[in-house]
Design a protein around this motif. Structure first.
Motif, PDB file in Angstrom:
ATOM      1  N   THR A 142       0.804  -1.224   0.000  1.00  0.00           N
ATOM      2  CA  THR A 142       0.000   0.000   0.000  1.00  0.00           C
ATOM      3  C   THR A 142       0.834   1.270   0.000  1.00  0.00           C
ATOM      4  O   THR A 142       0.407   2.283  -0.556  1.00  0.00           O
ATOM      5  N   MET A 143       2.013   1.241   0.628  1.00  0.00           N
ATOM      6  CA  MET A 143       2.832   2.450   0.759  1.00  0.00           C
ATOM      7  C   MET A 143       4.139   2.383  -0.016  1.00  0.00           C
ATOM      8  O   MET A 143       4.856   3.369  -0.109  1.00  0.00           O
ATOM      9  N   GLY A 144       4.473   1.206  -0.535  1.00  0.00           N
ATOM     10  CA  GLY A 144       5.735   1.063  -1.232  1.00  0.00           C
ATOM     11  C   GLY A 144       6.940   1.033  -0.325  1.00  0.00           C
ATOM     12  O   GLY A 144       8.073   1.176  -0.785  1.00  0.00           O
ATOM     13  N   ASP A 145       6.734   0.819   0.994  1.00  0.00           N
ATOM     14  CA  ASP A 145       7.828   0.779   1.963  1.00  0.00           C
ATOM     15  C   ASP A 145       8.210  -0.675   2.213  1.00  0.00           C
ATOM     16  O   ASP A 145       7.464  -1.432   2.838  1.00  0.00           O
ATOM     17  N   ARG A 146       9.393  -1.081   1.738  1.00  0.00           N
ATOM     18  CA  ARG A 146       9.849  -2.459   1.886  1.00  0.00           C
ATOM     19  C   ARG A 146      10.799  -2.653   3.060  1.00  0.00           C
ATOM     20  O   ARG A 146      11.376  -3.731   3.210  1.00  0.00           O
ATOM     21  N   SER A 147      10.987  -1.626   3.859  1.00  0.00           N
ATOM     22  CA  SER A 147      11.930  -1.750   4.970  1.00  0.00           C
ATOM     23  C   SER A 147      11.468  -2.754   6.016  1.00  0.00           C
ATOM     24  O   SER A 147      12.287  -3.279   6.770  1.00  0.00           O
ATOM     25  N   GLY A 148      10.170  -3.047   6.087  1.00  0.00           N
ATOM     26  CA  GLY A 148       9.674  -4.003   7.064  1.00  0.00           C
ATOM     27  C   GLY A 148       9.685  -5.440   6.593  1.00  0.00           C
ATOM     28  O   GLY A 148       9.219  -6.335   7.328  1.00  0.00           O
ATOM     29  N   LEU A 149      10.190  -5.715   5.399  1.00  0.00           N
ATOM     30  CA  LEU A 149      10.234  -7.077   4.872  1.00  0.00           C
ATOM     31  C   LEU A 149      11.558  -7.730   5.245  1.00  0.00           C
ATOM     32  O   LEU A 149      12.630  -7.164   5.013  1.00  0.00           O
ATOM     33  N   SER A 150      11.487  -8.911   5.801  1.00  0.00           N
ATOM     34  CA  SER A 150      12.697  -9.657   6.131  1.00  0.00           C
ATOM     35  C   SER A 150      13.296 -10.271   4.873  1.00  0.00           C
ATOM     36  O   SER A 150      12.632 -10.400   3.840  1.00  0.00           O
ATOM     37  N   ALA A 151      14.570 -10.680   4.966  1.00  0.00           N
ATOM     38  CA  ALA A 151      15.244 -11.297   3.821  1.00  0.00           C
ATOM     39  C   ALA A 151      14.573 -12.609   3.435  1.00  0.00           C
ATOM     40  O   ALA A 151      14.458 -12.933   2.247  1.00  0.00           O
ATOM     41  N   GLN A 152      14.110 -13.380   4.446  1.00  0.00           N
ATOM     42  CA  GLN A 152      13.435 -14.645   4.150  1.00  0.00           C
ATOM     43  C   GLN A 152      12.127 -14.412   3.409  1.00  0.00           C
ATOM     44  O   GLN A 152      11.778 -15.146   2.471  1.00  0.00           O
ATOM     45  N   LEU A 153      11.394 -13.386   3.810  1.00  0.00           N
ATOM     46  CA  LEU A 153      10.115 -13.100   3.160  1.00  0.00           C
ATOM     47  C   LEU A 153      10.331 -12.618   1.728  1.00  0.00           C
ATOM     48  O   LEU A 153       9.583 -12.990   0.811  1.00  0.00           O
ATOM     49  N   ARG A 154      11.349 -11.800   1.507  1.00  0.00           N
ATOM     50  CA  ARG A 154      11.660 -11.354   0.146  1.00  0.00           C
ATOM     51  C   ARG A 154      12.004 -12.542  -0.747  1.00  0.00           C
ATOM     52  O   ARG A 154      11.552 -12.633  -1.898  1.00  0.00           O
ATOM     53  N   SER A 155      12.812 -13.461  -0.202  1.00  0.00           N
ATOM     54  CA  SER A 155      13.202 -14.637  -0.978  1.00  0.00           C
ATOM     55  C   SER A 155      12.000 -15.514  -1.295  1.00  0.00           C
ATOM     56  O   SER A 155      11.904 -16.085  -2.388  1.00  0.00           O
ATOM     57  N   ALA A 156      11.069 -15.638  -0.329  1.00  0.00           N
ATOM     58  CA  ALA A 156       9.884 -16.461  -0.554  1.00  0.00           C
ATOM     59  C   ALA A 156       9.017 -15.880  -1.665  1.00  0.00           C
ATOM     60  O   ALA A 156       8.547 -16.612  -2.552  1.00  0.00           O
ATOM     61  N   TYR A 157       8.790 -14.572  -1.655  1.00  0.00           N
ATOM     62  CA  TYR A 157       7.994 -13.945  -2.715  1.00  0.00           C
ATOM     63  C   TYR A 157       8.717 -14.027  -4.060  1.00  0.00           C
ATOM     64  O   TYR A 157       8.087 -14.250  -5.097  1.00  0.00           O
TER      65      TYR A 157
END
Length: 379
Positions: free
Chosen positions: A199-214
């Motif tokens: 919704t805000m385009g702020d990816r600072s709250g995403l963990s490395a594991q979650l980024r890899s999963a997506y």
């Protein structure tokens, strides 16, 4: 618009695409011979000429910046537009918008790969050594509007933080951070991080594991704010706040378009001026202009105007992958819907003509007319 896109895309490279450009112009000149294609060919050639002028203007501007500032220590006053974590603690990679060079006003963007820790939206001052981008990364940096690369001068003074910037980009970035923090505060860490990114385009709250999963699932695109968000905010949400009435004065319609334009501008700033949001915001502004000047706009015209506005200041913007994916996907979807509508209208005309001649042999319905109306454009 086709000529602008093609020439802007192919001319920034060297000898590789010059034969293609020559072949493209030659084909358009041949098409000018035929009466049916003469107008379209002339429009494409005119777009090619405008695109070539835009490329030359951008190249000359970047060359002037390189000659004027590269290769010597300079005292820069700049706004930090964005930061990214670096390998070393206390060091960040940052994109700076230079406001002053040795006390004189300036306006260009630089990338600094090793900057003492600072935050986006702050104004900083320090001595830097500027250099031209490497040939391998030059086009991608130019596509992001970055003219030079910067390094801190080891013999110069330390970087000084002057405080928060008052620019529109800095203010909307702080608004983004506040909205993102409010979402993540009341939700689970991963859930709040995903929602803030969507919704805000702020990816600072995403963990490395979650980024890899997506990324592994092929769903990284859902974490990017796109033109769909502009449509929801300026269409559905605004319709709830300011519902349409059967009898609506022209003055109220103008006020409504002003609210739409302001909402699109705020969303563009909050999400970090991504290409997809800028494209959708440009289309909203063109539609709003149409209401004010009594000229209704169609989707293809709005899309073309948005693309021209995005590439007017920087012709290398067509090399940005976000611009390419967003613009091409929307252009294909809108053009496909237009083709379906034209085929349906042509069928209707043939039906009524033949129906008047012989009612016993009606025109056969095309295959797409058998689908529900909402699926015909998708088909």
């Amino acid at each position: 618009m086709l000529g602008v896109a093609l020439i802007c895309a192919f001319l920034p490279q060297t000898e590789l695409f010059v034969p293609f450009a020559a072949f493209f112009v030659a084909v358009c000149l041949v098409l000018c011979i035929f009466d049916a294609a003469r107008k379209a060919a002339l429009c494409i050639l005119l777009g090619a000429a405008v695109g070539m002028a835009s490329v030359l203007h951008t190249a000359n501007r970047l060359e002037r910046i390189r000659v004027q500032y590269a290769g010597r220590p300079l005292m820069l006053t700049a706004e930090v537009e964005s930061t990214a974590d670096s390998y070393d603690p206390g060091i960040v990679d940052a994109v700076l918008h230079v406001e002053k060079v040795n006390g004189s006003a300036a306006s260009f963007r630089v990338e600094c790969s090793a900057l003492p820790e600072c935050k986006a939206g702050e104004r900083v001052q320090g001595r830097f050594i500027l250099s031209a981008p490497a040939s391998g990364s030059r086009v991608s940096l130019y596509a992001d509007g970055i003219a030079l690369q910067a390094e801190m001068d080891e013999d110069g003074p330390e970087l000084t933080v002057l405080g928060e910037s008052g620019s529109f980009r800095a203010r909307t970035h702080r608004l983004q951070q506040k909205l993102s923090e409010s979402l993540r505060r009341a939700m689970h860490r991963d859930t709040g991080g995903v929602l803030a990114a969507m919704t805000m385009g702020d990816r600072s709250g995403l963990s490395a594991q979650l980024r890899s999963a997506y990324r592994g699932a092929g769903l990284s695109h859902v974490l990017v704010v796109s033109g769909m968000h502009v449509s929801i905010l300026c269409g559905d949400i605004l319709s709830v706040l300011l519902p349409y009435r059967w009898e609506q004065s022209y003055r109220s319609r103008r006020r409504r378009t002003v609210w739409k334009s302001l909402l699109a501008l705020v969303l563009m700033g909050v999400t970090g001026f991504t290409p997809s949001v800028r494209r959708a915001a440009g289309a909203v502004w063109v539609s709003a202009l149409g209401v004010w000047v009594w000229g209704p706009s169609d989707a293809l015209t709005s899309l073309a105007a948005a693309g021209i506005l995005m590439t007017a200041a920087n012709s290398y913007a067509v090399w940005d992958i976000g611009f390419e994916l967003s613009f091409a996907a929307v252009a294909g979807t809108v053009a496909g819907g237009a083709c379906i509508r034209r085929m349906r209208d042509a069928h209707d005309r043939r039906f009524w003509i033949k129906a008047g001649e012989n009612l016993q042999k009606p025109v056969r319905r095309p295959w797409f007319n058998r689908l529900p109306e909402r699926l015909q454009g998708l088909a």
